[in-house]
Write an enzyme that holds these catalytic residues in place. Structure first.
Site, PDB file in Angstrom:
ATOM      1  N   GLY A 267      10.164  40.124  72.195  1.00 51.85           N
ATOM      2  CA  GLY A 267      10.585  40.267  73.638  1.00 51.85           C
ATOM      3  C   GLY A 267      11.476  41.545  73.884  1.00 51.85           C
ATOM      4  O   GLY A 267      11.433  42.286  74.799  1.00 51.85           O
ATOM      5  N   ALA A 268      12.799  41.166  73.328  1.00 50.60           N
ATOM      6  CA  ALA A 268      13.838  42.480  73.521  1.00 50.60           C
ATOM      7  C   ALA A 268      14.841  42.182  72.613  1.00 50.60           C
ATOM      8  O   ALA A 268      14.675  41.296  71.591  1.00 50.60           O
ATOM      9  CB  ALA A 268      14.129  41.875  75.051  1.00 50.60           C
ATOM     10  N   GLU A 270      19.259  42.783  71.365  1.00 48.94           N
ATOM     11  CA  GLU A 270      20.317  42.719  71.875  1.00 48.94           C
ATOM     12  C   GLU A 270      21.261  43.893  71.402  1.00 48.94           C
ATOM     13  O   GLU A 270      22.512  43.805  71.289  1.00 48.94           O
ATOM     14  CB  GLU A 270      21.012  41.241  71.808  1.00 48.94           C
ATOM     15  CG  GLU A 270      21.260  40.984  70.358  1.00 48.94           C
ATOM     16  CD  GLU A 270      20.242  40.139  69.344  1.00 48.94           C
ATOM     17  OE1 GLU A 270      19.056  40.336  69.830  1.00 48.94           O
ATOM     18  OE2 GLU A 270      20.794  39.568  68.516  1.00 48.94           O
ATOM     19  N   ASN A 271      20.983  45.005  71.158  1.00 48.51           N
ATOM     20  CA  ASN A 271      21.526  46.125  70.441  1.00 48.51           C
ATOM     21  C   ASN A 271      22.820  46.058  71.112  1.00 48.51           C
ATOM     22  O   ASN A 271      22.996  46.095  72.438  1.00 48.51           O
ATOM     23  CB  ASN A 271      20.712  47.273  70.410  1.00 48.51           C
ATOM     24  CG  ASN A 271      19.492  47.146  69.678  1.00 48.51           C
ATOM     25  OD1 ASN A 271      19.556  46.720  68.878  1.00 48.51           O
ATOM     26  ND2 ASN A 271      18.618  47.502  70.573  1.00 48.51           N
ATOM     27  N   HIS A 303      19.178  36.151  78.114  1.00 45.27           N
ATOM     28  CA  HIS A 303      19.180  35.923  76.837  1.00 45.27           C
ATOM     29  C   HIS A 303      20.121  37.135  75.913  1.00 45.27           C
ATOM     30  O   HIS A 303      21.095  37.051  75.147  1.00 45.27           O
ATOM     31  CB  HIS A 303      18.006  35.668  76.071  1.00 45.27           C
ATOM     32  CG  HIS A 303      17.903  35.515  74.558  1.00 45.27           C
ATOM     33  ND1 HIS A 303      17.768  34.150  74.288  1.00 45.27           N
ATOM     34  CD2 HIS A 303      17.727  36.084  73.746  1.00 45.27           C
ATOM     35  CE1 HIS A 303      17.652  34.163  72.984  1.00 45.27           C
ATOM     36  NE2 HIS A 303      17.524  35.537  72.454  1.00 45.27           N
ATOM     37  N   GLU A 304      19.568  38.356  76.154  1.00 45.00           N
ATOM     38  CA  GLU A 304      20.164  39.407  75.437  1.00 45.00           C
ATOM     39  C   GLU A 304      21.420  39.659  75.738  1.00 45.00           C
ATOM     40  O   GLU A 304      22.275  40.035  75.062  1.00 45.00           O
ATOM     41  CB  GLU A 304      19.217  40.516  75.750  1.00 45.00           C
ATOM     42  CG  GLU A 304      17.746  40.542  75.212  1.00 45.00           C
ATOM     43  CD  GLU A 304      17.556  39.582  74.130  1.00 45.00           C
ATOM     44  OE1 GLU A 304      18.098  40.105  73.086  1.00 45.00           O
ATOM     45  OE2 GLU A 304      16.388  39.278  73.803  1.00 45.00           O
ATOM     46  N   HIS A 307      23.867  37.486  74.336  1.00 41.09           N
ATOM     47  CA  HIS A 307      23.940  37.779  72.702  1.00 41.09           C
ATOM     48  C   HIS A 307      25.400  38.422  72.517  1.00 41.09           C
ATOM     49  O   HIS A 307      25.978  38.630  71.508  1.00 41.09           O
ATOM     50  CB  HIS A 307      22.840  38.531  72.101  1.00 41.09           C
ATOM     51  CG  HIS A 307      21.634  37.788  71.592  1.00 41.09           C
ATOM     52  ND1 HIS A 307      21.994  36.470  70.808  1.00 41.09           N
ATOM     53  CD2 HIS A 307      20.453  37.645  71.585  1.00 41.09           C
ATOM     54  CE1 HIS A 307      20.874  36.036  70.348  1.00 41.09           C
ATOM     55  NE2 HIS A 307      19.806  36.751  70.860  1.00 41.09           N
ATOM     56  N   GLU A 326      20.791  32.622  67.499  1.00 39.61           N
ATOM     57  CA  GLU A 326      19.326  32.195  68.576  1.00 39.61           C
ATOM     58  C   GLU A 326      19.486  30.826  69.124  1.00 39.61           C
ATOM     59  O   GLU A 326      19.067  30.727  70.315  1.00 39.61           O
ATOM     60  CB  GLU A 326      18.229  32.542  67.521  1.00 39.61           C
ATOM     61  CG  GLU A 326      17.990  33.999  67.170  1.00 39.61           C
ATOM     62  CD  GLU A 326      18.083  35.183  68.225  1.00 39.61           C
ATOM     63  OE1 GLU A 326      17.942  34.806  69.483  1.00 39.61           O
ATOM     64  OE2 GLU A 326      18.270  36.329  67.832  1.00 39.61           O
TER      65      GLU A 326
HETATM   66  N1  TRP Z   1      16.980  39.253  68.560  1.00 45.90           N
HETATM   67  C1  TRP Z   1      16.050  39.284  69.050  1.00 45.90           C
HETATM   68  C2  TRP Z   1      16.082  38.416  70.197  1.00 45.90           C
HETATM   69  O1  TRP Z   1      16.221  37.206  70.022  1.00 45.90           O
HETATM   70  C3  TRP Z   1      14.868  39.068  68.529  1.00 45.90           C
HETATM   71  C4  TRP Z   1      13.974  40.307  67.983  1.00 45.90           C
HETATM   72  C5  TRP Z   1      13.632  41.484  68.681  1.00 45.90           C
HETATM   73  C6  TRP Z   1      13.545  40.634  66.627  1.00 45.90           C
HETATM   74  N2  TRP Z   1      12.997  42.285  67.987  1.00 45.90           N
HETATM   75  C7  TRP Z   1      12.751  41.834  66.834  1.00 45.90           C
HETATM   76  C8  TRP Z   1      13.359  40.113  65.543  1.00 45.90           C
HETATM   77  C9  TRP Z   1      11.903  42.184  65.822  1.00 45.90           C
HETATM   78  C10 TRP Z   1      12.666  40.307  64.506  1.00 45.90           C
HETATM   79  C11 TRP Z   1      11.953  41.740  64.693  1.00 45.90           C
HETATM   80  O2  TRP Z   1      15.909  38.257  71.451  1.00 45.90           O
HETATM   81 ZN    ZN Z   2      17.878  36.205  70.589  1.00 49.13          ZN
END
Ligand code: TRP
Ligand code: ZN
Length: 886
Positions: A267-268, A270-271, A303-304, A307, A326
């Protein structure tokens, strides 16, 4: 591709890192056919360990090493070794600098992990272990470093160059290329690193934090999507304020950026300061995104963003602790969504999802604890158990400690561990400190897999006015785990009088009664709770708001369920009573269908639905929830060995019976709602969302009667709607109806209008792939040939192959096994391109034990065929290994 079997990584084998990386200085030179990545790492022997200098083993995959220097001296080929996974060399000093240059090919990266290209832009995905596909590094979350990043690229094609933190320098070269340097002041693990380069436009806004700092907010998208960012921006500002108010968490950089990319595995992400999103989780406007999509954008943006504290400022020591960030962050985003919308509806949606999908995972061959003890491929552990069950575990803590003490625990956790990489134990320890509770037994939720069962019986003694609840808990065996210990289960409950009022709750030994409801802590395998001064035989309302992720059995009569659906004071439990009643009615029909084509349906369902429809003061959002039957997936989960076709047929039968029986009141209500929709401009707010949901649900029921007048209404709603919610719902009704001409016409018009918008076309694909009408497989095969389809794009794969195998019960589970063979073919094809997606899309086949022997056989044939199809990725190998031994 793998040459030997991947090995199990074990939590018990955790060791501190031998070396640390104080500073990471990266330079990217981006070109069309290659990229050069230069890394200068300022390193030292881990000061927590002794001063002897073991070999330095850096992670690195699919990298071509061009140059390597230690403390400014080029290393000769004798001084290091390179394998397909590592670069090893011998440091000679406690502190040292390592310089490497590698060459990679982002344009050929179809795994979408590491640095890759998506629709002409460069982007990265590093979680969990993608950074090692960018440069040689200690790619583990307990190695935290300060990053500076310089990106060089062609100015024309890549005017925007982004990385984490703040831009500190930029310039232009004479060859048409330019560069920007970014500096991130916060230490972070490599999985939070990101780079983006592309021709992007941005929507800008600002947010003033609680301490009065102004933060620039920017959402970057491809130019054609610039009109679809406002909803995400509004969501971002709302969740930033909410996190300040609810958790006291303030944002910490001067810029917060979001970038939308079309090709993304999840989905996305959180960099730090630079979240990267699947474009389907950012872009939303009335004409192109449904209400559900708007709500998904709101919750994923939150959510992101959340984080930034629960994940980034305080991160995970190792990937076994994944649920630390998570589970907690999902809990936070569900609290946020509940506050922004209707809390009961949000809880119903989350619980439906959990019980259908996470319970299935917990009952299958991939079952694992919230904190797994081992894994082969970490990408396979971004599961419903880590996310959704992990959030339920945090929610139970919240329930047991209460809002205020939980908040103190969260504050203490953030304060104690800011800037650290920690474990789930540290989170629990903070909660223990503030509450004074011993949470040792509670922690079994982290180590024991499987869904606990609660069996509750009761007895009432009118003479002594005592009422006794007897609670038994157990948990089934899961792979590698038997004989589980009792969990701590918060059981929220009330006792209802014959009038539906809550009776006072006074346990034996207590001197005063509690009003309303209370939370019982179930801690033993068998336990009784004796209530005194109970003046009449009560009806218990149990596990209110689904206070624990368990399967609860209490032998309600159908009349009890009808009563609870109408009178329970807990909205969630009203819905739950209706679900149990509907489930029983559908199960009756499943049994009868083996004998007759004309089953007898319990009339109580029609009666209670009639009464609900006639109740003027009932919230439309709740009415919509009450009228929706349990999903086929949920019903399948109720059987030891399910016959998916009979279950689908029975659910259809019950739906059709309801539609014919309730046609009149449904039509009156539908017309009124539709009229309001026509008169009201689209707003994605709770009350309007509720209206459209009820309207669309009624339309779906009404279309089951095959009435030509309703067909006209449906075609009209499809044609004139100013929003995707009404349009797509009408399209789905048409596609699932026998009116094939109208359906084809609508599909054609829809595709003409939205052919340029890939996110909208995903919906067009999935509506067709999920259609439960004959020749489904033929249709799906045809969709794969459509010019807008691409097997390399995960959203397209999910829209066609995913929708078919997860939602199209009659066609996927076809008696001849053709649906399974189709999925197996696609899994094999995908594994060579994108192993993470292959290992996810296969999951319906891994649930083979849930089905009758005929379907089991057919599924196993396909699992074995995949296994023997040649070289498999580690991702797919692990899934097959586990599914086939079970
Ligand atoms: N940390 C991300 C989230 O919770 C999860 C995530 C995004 C991810 N892209 C990924 C995990 C690629 C594994 C591979 O929103
Ligand atoms: Zn997450």
């Amino acid at each position: 591709m793998r040459t030997e079997h991947p090995k199990m990584i074990k939590l018990s084998a955790y060791r501190l890192p031998d070396y640390l990386i104080e500073e990471t200085h990266l330079t990217f030179e981006l070109h069309e056919s290659y990229a050069l990545v230069h890394a200068r790492l300022v390193m030292q022997r881990n000061p927590s360990l002794d001063t002897h200098l073991p070999p330095l083993v850096l992670d690195g995959q699919k990298l071509e090493l061009i140059d390597i220097n230690l403390n400014g001296e080029r290393l000769s080929a004798m001084e290091y070794t390179v394998t397909d996974k590592h670069l090893t060399l011998q440091p000679t000093t406690i502190e040292f600098e390592l310089d490497t240059t590698v060459r990679i090919e982002p344009q050929n990266n179809t795994e979408l992990e590491g640095l890759y290209k998506s629709s002409g832009m460069f982007c990265t995905q590093c979680e969990a272990e993608g950074f090692r596909k960018i440069t040689y590094y200690l790619d583990r979350p307990d190695v935290m470093s300060r990053f500076t990043t310089t990106i060089f690229a062609d100015k024309q094609n890549y005017p925007i160059l982004l990385s984490n933190g703040n831009p500190i320098a930029q310039g232009e070269d004479d060859d048409g290329r330019h560069w920007v340097t970014w500096e991130d002041p916060f230490k972070k693990p490599a999985y939070l690193f990101a780079v983006v380069a592309g021709d992007l436009w941005c929507v800008e806004d600002t947010f003033t934090t609680m301490s009065g700092r102004e933060v620039a907010l920017r959402i970057y998208v491809e130019p054609e999507n610039i009109d679809k960012c406002q909803h995400a921006m509004n969501s971002l500002k709302k969740c930033m304020r909410w996190d300040e108010e609810k958790y006291g968490r303030e944002y910490d950089l001067d810029i917060f950026m979001v970038v939308a990319v079309n090709d993304f595995n999840m989905g996305a992400m959180e960099n730090k300061g630079l979240n990267i999103f699947n474009s389907s989780c950012v872009l939303a406007k009335a004409e192109t995104a449904t209400d559900a999509a708007h709500q998904r954008v709101e919750s994923i943006v939150a959510h992101e963003y959340f984080h930034n504290w629960s994940g980034n400022r305080v991160t995970c020591r190792d990937w076994f602790q994944l649920s630390l960030k998570e589970g907690f962050t999902v809990f936070r985003d569900t609290q946020f969504s509940a506050d922004m919308n209707s809390d009961v509806v949000k809880r119903i949606e989350d619980v439906s999802y959990l019980r259908t999908h996470q319970f299935a995972e917990d009952a299958g061959p991939m079952a694992h604890p919230v904190r797994p003890a081992e894994y082969m491929e970490i990408s396979n552990f971004y599961t419903l158990t880590i996310y959704e069950k992990g959030a339920e575990v945090v929610r139970m803590l919240h329930t047991l400690l209460g809002e205020a003490v939980f908040r103190q625990g969260a504050d203490l956790y953030f304060e104690r561990h800011d800037g650290q990489a920690v474990t789930c134990d540290d989170f629990i320890a903070a909660m223990e400190t503030v509450s004074g509770m011993d949470l040792t037994q509670f922690k079994l939720w982290y180590s024991q897999a499987g869904t606990p069962r609660l069996v509750i019986t009761d007895s009432y003694d009118a003479a002594t006015q005592t009422y006794c609840l007897q609670v038994k808990q157990s948990c089934p065996d899961t792979p590698d785990q038997t004989d589980k210990k009792p969990f701590v289960i918060p059981l929220r409950m009330a006792l209802l009088s014959q009038q539906g009022q809550s009776l006072p709750l006074q346990l034996q030994g207590e001197s005063i009664a509690m009003k309303g409801e209370r939370v019982l802590a179930v801690t033993e395998a068998e336990q009784s709770f004796i209530f005194q001064k109970v003046t009449e035989q009560p009806l218990p309302s149990l596990l209110r708001s689904f206070s624990a992720p368990v399967i609860m059995e209490y032998n309600y009569s159908r009349d009890d369920l009808v009563f609870l659906l109408q009178h329970d004071t807990d909205g969630f439990n009203r819905w739950e009573a209706g679900q149990q009643l509907s489930l029983q009615v559908i199960e009756d029909v499943v049994g009868q269908l083996y004998e007759t084509d004309e089953p007898m349906m319990d009339s109580r369902l029609v009666e209670v639905f009639t009464a609900l429809l006639a109740q003027d003061d009932l919230d439309p959002a709740m009415l919509a929830e009450f009228l929706s039957l349990p999903s086929t997936g949920y019903i399948i989960e109720q059987y030891e060995q399910a016959d998916p076709l009979a279950i689908h047929q029975a659910r259809e039968y019950v739906s059709n019976q309801l539609a014919y029986a309730l046609k009149e009141p449904m039509r009156v209500r539908y017309d009124a709602l539709r009229k309001t929709s026509l008169e009201t401009p689209y707003v994605a707010q709770a009350s309007d969302i509720a209206r459209r949901r009820l309207q669309n649900m009624l339309l779906a029921y009404l279309m089951r009667t095959n009435d030509l007048d309703i067909l006209d209404e449906c075609v009209d709603q499809f044609g004139v709607a100013d929003n995707m919610t009404e349009r797509l719902a009408a399209l789905a009704c048409l596609v699932n109806s026998p009116f094939t001409d109208e359906a084809q016409e609508a599909l054609k018009r829809f595709a003409e209008r939205f052919s340029e918008d890939p996110i909208v076309m995903d919906q067009w694909f999935s509506v067709q792939a999920a259609a439960v009408v004959p020749s489904g497989l033929e249709r799906v095969t045809h969709l794969l040939e459509h010019p807008a389809f691409s097997i390399k794009n995960p959203n397209k794969v999910r829209a066609v192959i995913g929708a078919f195998s997860m939602q199209n019960t009659p066609n996927f589970h076809a008696e001849d096994g053709s649906g399974y063979a189709f999925l197996a073919d696609k899994v094999i094809e995908l594994d060579a391109l994108n192993p993470q997606i292959a290992a996810r899309i296969i999951s319906p086949l891994t649930r083979w034990q849930r089905y009758d022997l005929h379907h089991q056989e057919l599924m196993l044939v396909q699992l074995k065929r995949i296994k023997n199809s040649g070289e498999l990725s580690a991702d797919l190998f692990e899934v097959l290994e586990k599914s086939l031994v079970a």
